[in-house]
Motif scaffolding. Structure first.
Motif, PDB file in Angstrom:
ATOM      1  N   ALA A  12       0.860  -1.182   0.000  1.00 58.47           N
ATOM      2  CA  ALA A  12       0.000   0.000   0.000  1.00 58.47           C
ATOM      3  C   ALA A  12       0.894   1.228   0.000  1.00 58.47           C
ATOM      4  CB  ALA A  12      -0.908   0.000   1.241  1.00 58.47           C
TER       5      ALA A  12
ATOM      6  N   ALA B 288      -7.656  -3.731   0.032  1.00 54.66           N
ATOM      7  CA  ALA B 288      -7.824  -2.891  -1.154  1.00 54.66           C
ATOM      8  C   ALA B 288      -9.286  -2.530  -1.419  1.00 54.66           C
ATOM      9  CB  ALA B 288      -7.236  -3.592  -2.381  1.00 54.66           C
TER      10      ALA B 288
ATOM     11  N   PHE C   8      -2.662   0.217  -4.255  1.00 54.24           N
ATOM     12  CA  PHE C   8      -2.201  -1.121  -3.886  1.00 54.24           C
ATOM     13  C   PHE C   8      -1.471  -1.747  -5.074  1.00 54.24           C
ATOM     14  CE2 PHE C   8      -5.765  -0.015  -1.255  1.00 54.24           C
ATOM     15  CZ  PHE C   8      -5.350  -0.398   0.015  1.00 54.24           C
TER      16      PHE C   8
END
Length: 297
Positions: A169, A246, A254
């Motif tokens: 991330a 996500a 992501f």
């Protein structure tokens, strides 16, 4: 040795005080003291060190405490088994969970359980992996939802609930944001946002990066998913998180990982003796998990 004596012993051990323990057990303090003395005579060892200010367990008391909890849990499980045959669930269900358990919506499952079995009191505790596992081992929790740990005691049962890859991330402006994949060694000098030690997937990420030879710096520590993604989304660092994160509303981007991709495994931990209520809840969790997977497919 009577079960009531074990209940009195556990109360004193947990309260570290005879007066509070007597109040908790709804018994006169003199009766509680007599019960503990009788247990000590039967076992041939003092169980508590008594001072004017506090009560502490002796070595014999510390050895007895987990066994006393297990004995009472076994008795309660026997009662539950009889009740289950009669189509009745009652008593207490103690559940432990990581915060923001992402593989199943536990509040919805517990709400449904309460609707179907109002005679069962639900107790819920959130904490770190190691503490939750120890609470199950000691008999204070019926089950716990945690991230799999490398080593667990032999007196525990572990069932996999979900397994999913970790992904990177990062913030929208990160040089990684437009990439299809990232190698772990590219993260060497990146600041990280991560959970507190023993919280969520922190330990798994620590092991993964150490194995890859990445000496990382955790700039921000949090204890919930939404804060982690907020800090990442605003550029305070990157994070390795389960792929299912996500789907959450966030600024963060992501990106998949290259090579031997690490996985986050969510498991259910129970003792070898599982109450009827815990069995029912586990069935409901598996059903809810299957429903989410069908909906996602």
């Amino acid at each position: 040795m009577e079960l009531r004596q074990l209940e009195h012993f556990i109360a004193v051990a947990e309260e570290s005080h005879f007066t509070r323990a007597a109040r908790r057990m709804h018994i006169a303090q003199s009766g509680l003291s007599a019960s503990i003395r009788a247990l000590e005579v039967e076992l041939g060892a003092p169980l508590f060190l008594r001072t004017t200010r506090q009560v502490e367990l002796t070595q014999a008391g510390r050895a007895l405490l987990p066994e006393a909890r297990r004995a009472l849990a076994t008795v309660e499980a026997a009662r539950d088994a009889v009740a289950a045959v009669q189509g009745l669930l009652r008593g207490t269900l103690s559940v432990g969970s990581l915060q923001c358990l992402h593989v199943v919506h536990l509040p919805a499952v517990l709400s449904r359980f309460h609707e179907l079995h109002p005679g069962v009191e639900i107790r819920m505790r959130q904490s770190g992996n190691a503490e939750l596992v120890e609470e199950v081992r000691a008999g204070r929790l019926d089950l716990a939802f945690v991230t799999r740990q490398p080593r667990l005691a032999d007196d525990l049962r572990v069932s996999t609930l979900a397994s999913e890859p970790l992904v990177l991330a990062c913030a929208p402006g990160s040089p990684f944001a437009g990439r299809e994949s990232v190698a772990l060694d590219e993260l060497e000098e990146q600041p990280f946002v991560d959970f507190n030690a023993d919280w969520g997937t922190r330990d798994e990420v620590d092991r993964t990066l150490a194995a890859a030879g990445v000496d990382r710096h955790v700039a921000v520590e949090v204890n919930d998913v939404h804060s982690l993604l907020d800090f990442v989304g605003f550029g305070l660092g990157v994070a390795l998180v389960p792929q299912s994160f996500a789907v959450k509303p966030t600024r963060a981007h992501f990106v998949g990982l290259r090579g031997d991709v690490p996985v986050a495994e969510t498991v259910v931990v129970t003792g070898h003796t599982v109450s009827a209520a815990a069995h029912v809840l586990l069935d409901m969790v598996v059903e809810a998990r299957a429903g989410r997977l069908r909906a996602a497919g």
